[in-house]
Design a protein around this motif. Structure first.
Motif, mmCIF file in Angstrom:
data_model
loop_
_atom_site.group_PDB
_atom_site.id
_atom_site.type_symbol
_atom_site.label_atom_id
_atom_site.label_comp_id
_atom_site.label_asym_id
_atom_site.label_seq_id
_atom_site.Cartn_x
_atom_site.Cartn_y
_atom_site.Cartn_z
ATOM 1 N N LEU A 292 -45.345 14.466 -24.964
ATOM 2 C CA LEU A 292 -45.780 14.556 -23.568
ATOM 3 C C LEU A 292 -44.552 14.248 -22.714
ATOM 4 O O LEU A 292 -43.977 13.159 -22.840
ATOM 5 C CB LEU A 292 -46.898 13.546 -23.283
ATOM 6 N N ASN A 293 -44.146 15.188 -21.904
ATOM 7 C CA ASN A 293 -42.902 15.003 -21.144
ATOM 8 C C ASN A 293 -43.091 13.917 -20.082
ATOM 9 O O ASN A 293 -43.644 14.159 -19.009
ATOM 10 C CB ASN A 293 -42.476 16.316 -20.498
ATOM 11 N N ASN A 294 -42.612 12.709 -20.391
ATOM 12 C CA ASN A 294 -42.833 11.534 -19.530
ATOM 13 C C ASN A 294 -42.105 11.604 -18.197
ATOM 14 O O ASN A 294 -42.311 10.744 -17.338
ATOM 15 C CB ASN A 294 -42.410 10.265 -20.262
ATOM 16 N N ASP A 300 -45.993 11.386 -16.080
ATOM 17 C CA ASP A 300 -45.275 10.115 -15.925
ATOM 18 C C ASP A 300 -46.244 8.961 -15.668
ATOM 19 O O ASP A 300 -45.837 7.797 -15.652
ATOM 20 C CB ASP A 300 -44.243 10.207 -14.794
ATOM 21 N N ASP A 301 -47.531 9.267 -15.493
ATOM 22 C CA ASP A 301 -48.574 8.259 -15.287
ATOM 23 C C ASP A 301 -49.208 7.936 -16.644
ATOM 24 O O ASP A 301 -49.776 8.829 -17.299
ATOM 25 C CB ASP A 301 -49.631 8.812 -14.313
ATOM 26 N N VAL A 302 -49.133 6.679 -17.052
ATOM 27 C CA VAL A 302 -49.636 6.300 -18.374
ATOM 28 C C VAL A 302 -51.110 6.630 -18.518
ATOM 29 O O VAL A 302 -51.589 6.958 -19.616
ATOM 30 C CB VAL A 302 -49.351 4.808 -18.641
ATOM 31 N N ARG A 303 -51.878 6.588 -17.406
ATOM 32 C CA ARG A 303 -53.316 6.874 -17.499
ATOM 33 C C ARG A 303 -53.569 8.334 -17.882
ATOM 34 O O ARG A 303 -54.514 8.634 -18.604
ATOM 35 C CB ARG A 303 -53.996 6.536 -16.165
ATOM 36 N N VAL A 304 -52.727 9.234 -17.408
ATOM 37 C CA VAL A 304 -52.889 10.653 -17.754
ATOM 38 C C VAL A 304 -52.556 10.862 -19.235
ATOM 39 O O VAL A 304 -53.247 11.590 -19.962
ATOM 40 C CB VAL A 304 -51.999 11.533 -16.855
ATOM 41 N N ARG A 305 -51.507 10.192 -19.694
ATOM 42 C CA ARG A 305 -51.138 10.318 -21.118
ATOM 43 C C ARG A 305 -52.237 9.737 -22.011
ATOM 44 O O ARG A 305 -52.579 10.304 -23.052
ATOM 45 C CB ARG A 305 -49.791 9.618 -21.382
ATOM 46 N N GLN A 306 -52.785 8.577 -21.601
ATOM 47 C CA GLN A 306 -53.871 7.994 -22.387
ATOM 48 C C GLN A 306 -55.095 8.911 -22.378
ATOM 49 O O GLN A 306 -55.771 9.060 -23.403
ATOM 50 C CB GLN A 306 -54.246 6.621 -21.817
ATOM 51 N N ALA A 359 -59.702 10.346 -13.665
ATOM 52 C CA ALA A 359 -60.214 10.090 -12.310
ATOM 53 C C ALA A 359 -59.459 8.931 -11.668
ATOM 54 O O ALA A 359 -59.105 8.980 -10.478
ATOM 55 C CB ALA A 359 -61.713 9.785 -12.386
ATOM 56 N N ASP A 360 -59.216 7.864 -12.451
ATOM 57 C CA ASP A 360 -58.459 6.715 -11.930
ATOM 58 C C ASP A 360 -57.062 7.131 -11.476
ATOM 59 O O ASP A 360 -56.512 6.566 -10.522
ATOM 60 C CB ASP A 360 -58.332 5.629 -13.014
ATOM 61 N N ALA A 361 -56.511 8.114 -12.167
ATOM 62 C CA ALA A 361 -55.160 8.586 -11.814
ATOM 63 C C ALA A 361 -55.197 9.569 -10.646
ATOM 64 O O ALA A 361 -54.134 9.979 -10.150
ATOM 65 C CB ALA A 361 -54.508 9.231 -13.043
ATOM 66 N N GLY A 362 -56.422 9.979 -10.243
ATOM 67 C CA GLY A 362 -56.555 10.910 -9.111
ATOM 68 C C GLY A 362 -56.089 12.315 -9.433
ATOM 69 O O GLY A 362 -55.631 13.047 -8.558
ATOM 70 N N VAL A 363 -56.207 12.702 -10.712
ATOM 71 C CA VAL A 363 -55.718 14.017 -11.126
ATOM 72 C C VAL A 363 -56.890 14.983 -11.259
ATOM 73 O O VAL A 363 -57.871 14.698 -11.951
ATOM 74 C CB VAL A 363 -54.962 13.907 -12.470
ATOM 75 N N VAL A 484 -45.636 0.718 -27.231
ATOM 76 C CA VAL A 484 -45.538 2.184 -27.184
ATOM 77 C C VAL A 484 -46.867 2.861 -27.508
ATOM 78 O O VAL A 484 -47.142 3.962 -27.014
ATOM 79 C CB VAL A 484 -44.418 2.716 -28.115
ATOM 80 N N ILE A 485 -47.690 2.212 -28.312
ATOM 81 C CA ILE A 485 -49.011 2.802 -28.564
ATOM 82 C C ILE A 485 -49.826 2.796 -27.278
ATOM 83 O O ILE A 485 -50.473 3.777 -26.917
ATOM 84 C CB ILE A 485 -49.728 2.044 -29.692
ATOM 85 N N GLU A 486 -49.787 1.682 -26.552
ATOM 86 C CA GLU A 486 -50.554 1.589 -25.306
ATOM 87 C C GLU A 486 -50.030 2.570 -24.255
ATOM 88 O O GLU A 486 -50.808 3.159 -23.511
ATOM 89 C CB GLU A 486 -50.483 0.161 -24.760
ATOM 90 N N GLU A 487 -48.734 2.760 -24.201
ATOM 91 C CA GLU A 487 -48.169 3.625 -23.153
ATOM 92 C C GLU A 487 -48.212 5.104 -23.521
ATOM 93 O O GLU A 487 -47.913 5.956 -22.674
ATOM 94 C CB GLU A 487 -46.740 3.179 -22.837
ATOM 95 N N ALA A 488 -48.553 5.402 -24.771
ATOM 96 C CA ALA A 488 -48.870 6.767 -25.219
ATOM 97 C C ALA A 488 -47.886 7.847 -24.758
ATOM 98 O O ALA A 488 -48.305 8.880 -24.224
ATOM 99 C CB ALA A 488 -50.282 7.121 -24.761
ATOM 100 N N PRO A 489 -46.593 7.671 -24.982
ATOM 101 C CA PRO A 489 -45.685 8.762 -24.614
ATOM 102 C C PRO A 489 -45.861 10.005 -25.489
ATOM 103 O O PRO A 489 -45.486 11.108 -25.083
ATOM 104 C CB PRO A 489 -44.292 8.147 -24.823
#
Length: 528
Positions: A292-294, A300-306, A359-363, A484-489
């Motif tokens: 995922l291109n961080n 670049d939003d961790v919530r979108v990656r998660q 939704a939290d990320a507003g995407v 790194v698991i939590e930030e899900a790059p």
């Protein structure tokens, strides 16, 4: 959200039929490869060598040729008929290390010679590593922070390290540590350190040397008459490039080739029932994941990656594409390798969580590209499943297929949203996963293909690489893994079995999870 790929795979198989027939017809126009000849071994590969220079190439396709062409100071041990992650001496007879871990002194065996008959001595070792660090491309990263290589005497060579490096000894068993004949200096042009020549020739002391290369057709290797080990049974090895998987399978069944690589799982299943063919099926450290291109919004939003990690149907991918021959990754370090943590958090398919995070990320109404090539037949299928998995979130995935070299250029220049990738370690150490994937100094093809940056992670994994002992390194890597698991790059998809199909009369193949697509040609033979 589960996606059934059986219908899709059947459709692909029908389409591939016509292409396979064309490929077989084309292959029939090539010179006879002489499979079945007791003195010749023929390997069918999907892709060609990119370069034969061991200081440059980082691809398994090239390593199929460079590994048997060169020797190294150490090599991976064979125990009970299988390769291990431990190393033993090869050109080196023995070694010592200073108490501070900064000086490694190697005593060389007698009798090792390059193909031109000159000895493999301490000067040749120094030349090879000096050249490796001057070329300064990907392979130099695997050896560690060497500041100087000293010739003590013709049989003794000393390495000086800037700082202790846990995987140093294992790194000397890798492709970058190949010992190259100093005769390469005679082919240097415009200060290129012989790169142009060594891209197409081999100058090693391994059991085989390249005698011809017809690009996109075949590489021919013949025995090094000065090889220090027992004389190989196969006098010639031919590596044929057969791009269509169906064509590789059919040529193997006909006996035109002896080994077929890179086949889809369903074709391996069919070959297990074929007469005269043996399918090697072993657990491996090969993993498949999504970059995922961080650096790109909104990735670049961790919530979108998660959210994406929660949306993926892992079981559907493993059952549908691998036919169950794999397991979902739990953390970046694969099962079976020290540093793997069975207690690590593992994303599960949870559409509700995925929607909430988005939704939290507003995407809303997001469109993402999926970069892939046909190099791995699974990548397209994974993309189609991802397309279906993300659709309920309002994410449109555009399939973006490119030739593999172009795909790699895009990966290196951060020109993608999501991309597919495989990774196999060069040696059995979590450094190969944690440091390469997450160190911000290795963005792009060197390893960190998600372009992930976290200063704390950088600090932890760099400390782990230089820590004094394995237990301390495990503890540091475990702390870094939680972050790194939590930030899900990356989306950590699966760890697959390694499969390769071999004619049953070919004996002596030794499987090693460190050396996928690299073969022990010199100890293989054909039953008479």
């Amino acid at each position: 959200m589960k996606f059934d790929v059986k219908g899709m795979l059947l459709g692909k198989a029908m389409l591939l039929g016509a292409a396979a027939l064309l490929a077989i017809a084309t292959a029939g126009s090539l010179p006879a490869a002489a499979a079945g000849d007791p003195t010749t071994l023929v390997v069918g590969k999907a892709g060609d060598v990119d370069t034969m220079d061991p200081a440059v190439t980082v691809t398994n396709n090239s390593w199929t040729v460079t590994y048997p062409a060169y020797e190294r100071l150490v090599k991976f041990k064979v125990e009970n008929g299988k390769g291990s992650t431990e190393v033993e001496g090869d050109v080196a007879k023995s070694w010592t290390v200073s108490d501070d871990g900064l000086q490694w002194t190697f005593t060389l065996n007698d009798g090792h010679k390059f193909a031109d008959g000159t000895p493999v001595d301490a000067a040749a070792v120094k030349y090879s590593f000096d050249r490796l660090f001057k070329v300064a491309k990907g392979p130099s990263e695997t050896v560690g922070p060497v500041t100087e290589v000293q010739v003590v005497d013709p049989h003794t060579v000393k390495f000086i390290l800037k700082e202790p490096f846990g995987p140093f000894l294992a790194g000397l068993a890798t492709n970058g540590a190949c010992i190259v004949s100093p005769a390469a200096q005679q082919h240097e042009k415009d200060g290129d350190l012989g790169q142009a020549y060594l891209a197409e020739h081999t100058l090693g002391s391994g059991p085989y040397q390249v005698t011809s290369w017809e690009k996109d057709q075949q590489v021919v290797m013949e025995v090094n008459p000065h090889y220090a080990g027992p004389a190989p049974s196969f006098k010639k090895v031919v590596v044929k490039i057969i791009k269509e998987a169906s064509a590789r399978r059919l040529q193997l069944e006909k006996g035109d080739i002896d080994i077929a690589e890179d086949l889809p799982v369903d074709q391996f299943d069919a070959l297990k029932k074929a007469e005269g063919v043996t399918v090697v099926d072993e657990p491996s450290f090969q993993v498949t994941y999504l970059y995922l291109n961080n650096t790109r919004k909104p990735l670049d939003d961790v919530r979108v990656r998660q959210a994406i990690s929660y949306a993926v149907d892992y079981k559907g991918i493993i059952d549908g594409i691998l036919l169950g021959n794999g397991v979902q990754m739990r953390g970046p370090v694969p099962e079976g390798l020290w540093g793997h943590d069975d207690a690590s958090f593992q994303f599960t398919t949870d559409a509700a969580k995925a929607k909430q995070l988005l939704a939290d990320a507003g995407v809303k109404g997001l469109k993402l590209g999926y970069l892939y090539s046909k190099k791995d037949p699974n990548w397209e299928s994974i993309g189609l499943i991802l397309q279906q998995n993300l659709a309920p979130l309002g994410i449109t995935v555009e399939m973006q297929e490119f030739a593999y070299p172009t795909m790699r250029e895009k990966l290196n220049s951060s020109d993608f949203d999501i991309a597919a990738g495989n990774w196999t370690p060069d040696y059995g150490d979590p450094y190969m996963f944690m440091n390469y994937w997450y160190d911000s100094s290795l963005h792009g093809l060197p390893g960190n293909r998600a372009f992930y940056t976290n200063a704390k992670v950088d600090d932890l994994i760099r400390k782990a690489a230089t820590a004094a002992n394995v237990e301390e390194r495990k503890k540091i890597y475990a702390e870094a893994q939680k972050i790194v698991i939590e930030e899900a790059p990356y989306v950590l998809l699966f760890q697959a079995n390694y499969q390769v199909a071999i004619r049953s009369d070919v004996k002596g193949f030794i499987y090693n999870p460190m050396t996928l697509q690299m073969f022990n040609f010199e100890t293989m033979s054909r039953a008479q």
